[in-house]
Design a protein around this motif. Structure first.
Motif, PDB file in Angstrom:
ATOM      1  N   LYS A 144      -3.590   3.342   6.910  1.00 35.87           N
ATOM      2  CA  LYS A 144      -2.380   2.902   6.297  1.00 35.87           C
ATOM      3  C   LYS A 144      -1.220   2.847   7.651  1.00 35.87           C
ATOM      4  O   LYS A 144      -0.570   1.758   7.687  1.00 35.87           O
ATOM      5  N   GLN A 145      -1.342   3.917   8.643  1.00 40.78           N
ATOM      6  CA  GLN A 145      -0.419   3.713   9.497  1.00 40.78           C
ATOM      7  C   GLN A 145      -0.671   2.822  10.707  1.00 40.78           C
ATOM      8  O   GLN A 145       0.266   1.905  11.000  1.00 40.78           O
ATOM      9  N   VAL A 146      -2.228   2.290  10.776  1.00 41.45           N
ATOM     10  CA  VAL A 146      -2.408   1.427  11.804  1.00 41.45           C
ATOM     11  C   VAL A 146      -2.228   0.186  11.392  1.00 41.45           C
ATOM     12  O   VAL A 146      -1.601  -0.742  11.913  1.00 41.45           O
ATOM     13  N   LEU A 147      -2.158   0.021   9.909  1.00 46.40           N
ATOM     14  CA  LEU A 147      -2.335  -1.494   9.279  1.00 46.40           C
ATOM     15  C   LEU A 147      -0.890  -1.707   8.892  1.00 46.40           C
ATOM     16  O   LEU A 147      -0.579  -2.981   8.836  1.00 46.40           O
ATOM     17  N   GLY A 148      -0.096  -0.685   8.836  1.00 46.89           N
ATOM     18  CA  GLY A 148       1.293  -0.890   8.404  1.00 46.89           C
ATOM     19  C   GLY A 148       1.357  -1.503   7.019  1.00 46.89           C
ATOM     20  O   GLY A 148       2.439  -1.943   6.472  1.00 46.89           O
ATOM     21  N   LEU A 149       0.601  -0.696   6.059  1.00 52.47           N
ATOM     22  CA  LEU A 149       0.273  -1.397   4.696  1.00 52.47           C
ATOM     23  C   LEU A 149       1.431  -0.165   4.047  1.00 52.47           C
ATOM     24  O   LEU A 149       1.451   1.063   4.537  1.00 52.47           O
ATOM     25  N   ASN A 150       2.039  -0.584   2.813  1.00 56.53           N
ATOM     26  CA  ASN A 150       2.874   0.378   2.184  1.00 56.53           C
ATOM     27  C   ASN A 150       2.269   1.084   1.017  1.00 56.53           C
ATOM     28  O   ASN A 150       2.535   2.348   0.999  1.00 56.53           O
ATOM     29  N   ARG A 151       1.327   0.572   0.590  1.00 55.06           N
ATOM     30  CA  ARG A 151       0.508   1.321  -0.474  1.00 55.06           C
ATOM     31  C   ARG A 151      -0.674   2.064  -0.193  1.00 55.06           C
ATOM     32  O   ARG A 151      -1.564   1.716   0.310  1.00 55.06           O
ATOM     33  N   TYR A 152      -0.615   3.352  -0.506  1.00 57.13           N
ATOM     34  CA  TYR A 152      -1.700   4.263  -0.042  1.00 57.13           C
ATOM     35  C   TYR A 152      -2.919   3.801  -0.707  1.00 57.13           C
ATOM     36  O   TYR A 152      -3.839   3.979  -0.043  1.00 57.13           O
ATOM     37  N   GLU A 153      -2.835   3.623  -1.936  1.00 57.92           N
ATOM     38  CA  GLU A 153      -3.955   3.215  -2.809  1.00 57.92           C
ATOM     39  C   GLU A 153      -4.741   2.057  -2.415  1.00 57.92           C
ATOM     40  O   GLU A 153      -5.868   2.065  -2.181  1.00 57.92           O
ATOM     41  N   THR A 154      -3.948   1.067  -1.600  1.00 57.44           N
ATOM     42  CA  THR A 154      -4.837  -0.186  -1.154  1.00 57.44           C
ATOM     43  C   THR A 154      -5.557   0.110  -0.175  1.00 57.44           C
ATOM     44  O   THR A 154      -6.766  -0.368   0.021  1.00 57.44           O
ATOM     45  N   VAL A 155      -5.025   1.079   0.711  1.00 54.00           N
ATOM     46  CA  VAL A 155      -5.743   1.372   1.935  1.00 54.00           C
ATOM     47  C   VAL A 155      -6.976   2.284   1.555  1.00 54.00           C
ATOM     48  O   VAL A 155      -8.102   2.194   1.978  1.00 54.00           O
ATOM     49  N   TRP A 156      -6.718   3.069   0.557  1.00 48.69           N
ATOM     50  CA  TRP A 156      -7.820   3.936  -0.091  1.00 48.69           C
ATOM     51  C   TRP A 156      -8.977   2.986  -0.520  1.00 48.69           C
ATOM     52  O   TRP A 156     -10.152   3.296  -0.406  1.00 48.69           O
ATOM     53  N   ILE A 157      -8.660   1.973  -1.458  1.00 49.25           N
ATOM     54  CA  ILE A 157      -9.728   1.105  -1.889  1.00 49.25           C
ATOM     55  C   ILE A 157     -10.404   0.278  -0.808  1.00 49.25           C
ATOM     56  O   ILE A 157     -11.716   0.139  -0.804  1.00 49.25           O
ATOM     57  N   TRP A 158      -9.583  -0.123   0.241  1.00 49.93           N
ATOM     58  CA  TRP A 158     -10.208  -0.849   1.376  1.00 49.93           C
ATOM     59  C   TRP A 158     -11.285   0.246   1.904  1.00 49.93           C
ATOM     60  O   TRP A 158     -12.342  -0.442   2.379  1.00 49.93           O
ATOM     61  N   LEU A 159     -10.883   1.562   2.191  1.00 49.87           N
ATOM     62  CA  LEU A 159     -11.801   2.065   2.727  1.00 49.87           C
ATOM     63  C   LEU A 159     -12.946   2.450   2.174  1.00 49.87           C
ATOM     64  O   LEU A 159     -14.242   2.473   2.611  1.00 49.87           O
ATOM     65  N   HIS A 160     -13.130   2.487   0.831  1.00 54.33           N
ATOM     66  CA  HIS A 160     -14.192   2.539  -0.050  1.00 54.33           C
ATOM     67  C   HIS A 160     -15.167   1.518  -0.120  1.00 54.33           C
ATOM     68  O   HIS A 160     -16.155   1.322  -0.196  1.00 54.33           O
TER      69      HIS A 160
END
Ligand SMILES: [Zn+2]
Length: 307
Positions: A101-117
């Motif tokens: 999340k920090q590296v990409l500068g995205l706001n929503r934790y959930e978005t990042v979490w879904i990407w990871l999965h």
């Protein structure tokens, strides 16, 4: 572009994928190595529209490079996905959703979490090869506090079959499979999914393995009259230790059982490529596999806890 064309350093990566067009072109090349082929009429020539769609020069059909891949329907630029994949594969031990999340500068934790999965899912190669040669096999429990008994399930624990190629001086590839218990009925299908028939399998004297010869394997049992503490299956034990250390280090040891299979796949993906000369090769493999698998629907991922 040859078959194995990937950036070798972060600087190369940044230079190469500095525009959305560059990412689209790279993805298209991996997806259609022989060049574009219209899904409707089979024509091989297309225009690329401003929105990055391929418009067939013959029938005007518009094909998206991302449809049918894990990037399908994404509203984020491919550049961001490329950065995510580069970051994930360039970190030796895996990444957390917070870190990404920090590296990409995205706001929503959930978005990042879904990407990871989604990306973890892409780490499973749909057609992966079986192990072969000499293979050491053992089981281990993941999760829970108390030690589990063999042969029965243990509450709060998941039992994993661990298969490791023995290359003499070093490890070969590994496979990890979750199994319901350590009975022959559970072990044999997992072995058959992981190891090529004809291979030589080394296990301890557990009764669940006695059917191996009837399934087409050569079987050797590490010393039956072992003393407690003897390290009879050193390769499998070493992989188990690394797996547990990795789960603790990367996922704080908290692994929801509905996600364990993906973590096992991620660990396998990383372990089997640990000696790659360039991390960029992992990036390349990940993209290659990301365009091969069906798109993952977010609601199918959300089953478990966030984290
Ligand atoms: Zn066409």
């Amino acid at each position: 572009m040859d078959m194995e064309d990937y950036p070798k350093t972060t600087i190369e990566f940044e230079q190469r994928f500095s525009t959305e067009e560059a990412c689209q072109k790279y993805l298209a090349k991996i997806r259609w190595p022989e060049g574009f082929c219209c899904p409707r009429c089979g024509h091989r020539k297309a225009w690329i529209t401003k929105r990055g769609l391929y418009r067939c020069k013959n029938c005007d059909y518009q094909a998206s490079i991302t449809s049918g891949t894990i990037f399908q329907g994404t509203r984020k630029p491919l550049q961001l996905w490329f950065h995510a994949m580069w970051y994930i594969t360039s970190q030796k031990n895996g990444v957390s959703a917070m870190g990404l999340k920090q590296v990409l500068g995205l706001n929503r934790y959930e978005t990042v979490w879904i990407w990871l999965h989604k990306l973890r899912r892409a780490m499973v190669r749909p057609d992966r090869d079986c192990l072969s040669g000499i293979v050491e096999i053992d089981e281990t429990y993941i999760g829970g506090k108390k030690a589990g008994k063999r042969g029965r399930g243990a509450i709060g624990k998941s039992l994993i079959l661990v298969a490791v190629e023995d290359k003499g001086e070093h490890f070969g590839r590994i496979r990890l499979h979750r199994i319901t218990d350590a009975s022959a009925n559970s072990l044999m299908p997992a072995v058959q999914k992981s190891v090529k028939a004809g291979s030589l399998i080394r296990t301890d004297g557990w009764s669940g393995y006695t059917q191996l010869p009837s399934k087409g394997y050569k079987h050797i049992v590490a010393r039956k009259n072992a003393e407690v503490g003897d390290n009879l299956l050193p390769l499998a034990n070493r992989v188990v230790a690394l797996l547990k250390k990795w789960l603790v280090g990367t996922h704080q040891g908290v692994v929801h059982s509905s996600h364990l299979d993906y973590y096992l796949d991620e660990f396998t993906f990383r372990f089997n490529r640990r000696n790659s000369r360039y991390r960029g090769k992992l990036f390349y493999r990940l993209i290659q596999q990301a365009v091969m698998i069906e798109p993952v629907i977010a609601k199918n991922i959300r089953g478990g806890k966030l984290g």
